[in-house]
Design an enzyme around this catalytic site. Sequence first.
Site, PDB file in Angstrom:
ATOM      1  N   TYR A 161      -3.354   2.564  36.077  1.00  0.00           N
ATOM      2  CA  TYR A 161      -3.328   2.335  34.601  1.00  0.00           C
ATOM      3  C   TYR A 161      -3.750   0.896  34.237  1.00  0.00           C
ATOM      4  CZ  TYR A 161      -1.048   2.676  29.953  1.00  0.00           C
ATOM      5  OH  TYR A 161      -0.895   2.634  28.644  1.00  0.00           O
ATOM      6  N   LYS A 165      -6.988  -0.067  31.702  1.00  0.00           N
ATOM      7  CA  LYS A 165      -6.723  -0.893  30.540  1.00  0.00           C
ATOM      8  C   LYS A 165      -7.351  -2.254  30.550  1.00  0.00           C
ATOM      9  CE  LYS A 165      -4.260   2.562  28.503  1.00  0.00           C
ATOM     10  NZ  LYS A 165      -4.873   3.414  27.183  1.00  0.00           N
TER      11      LYS A 165
END
Length: 283
Positions: A161, A165
């Site tokens: 993740y 991002k």
Amino acid sequence: MTAAAPARRLEGRVHLITGAARGIGAAVARRLSAEGSAIAAADLDADGLAALAADLEATGTAVLTGRFDSRDSAATDRFVAETVERFGRLDGAVPCAGIARAARAEEMTDAAFADVLGINLTGVFYTCRAVGRVLLARGEGAIVTVASITARGGQPGRANYAASKWGLVGLTKTLALEWGGRGVRVNAVAPNGVDTPMIRDGIPPDFLDGVMLDRTPLGRLARPEEVAAVIAFLLGPDASYVNGAVVEVDGGLTAGFLTARNGADFASRTIPSPPAPGQQNRP
């Protein structure tokens, strides 16, 4: 007190949203609809899309839906073309599709890493590329991506993740550089925890209350509608000189560090007075 209806700053415009069936994506679709935009909504959740479309059409909003995986570049290209054919124009996009697959790095599977990068980053690029081609041909438009405060630092258990991002912020800023001079603005929002099913289902309650909310000055999760309001601003005419920005919608979490109790931990202590003139602090 009833909240005032949003100004119709996007009257007559058309915006495409991926991940639109629930969470931030659904809130964005509703907010842009309330501001006057027609909506092209995409997701894999057919039932969620149908419910969203029914709600928006009941308010008089024109809606187009598409069920496909955002990692499918050909399907993305077709939906963008269908949007332009249906509405005669396209003014911007909000690629909201995103997932989380938490695991310690040494235990993370190939699929968990690839799926998160594929949806959170590669799929966003495909959407931006397809929409960008249309906007660049017109010489105007705006795109807002959905990053995260995780793009400000690492997060244990979320190597996939965090990588997605951080990459998304790099993508956003690069597109802003490439396209800004040709009339297309690209910005991002970076939320803290948002009260969506992904947060409620994926984060243990003790961590949510004892760590995330404890370290957030506002002391609560964001509502999806609050993030959507910032996105609507970035898409609209009032943000005409905002390009390449990453707007933190985080309740003040990243305003400092080493904080607890909503930022009151140090403030509750007595701060030493400065030394008198002629004196020095001693170690």
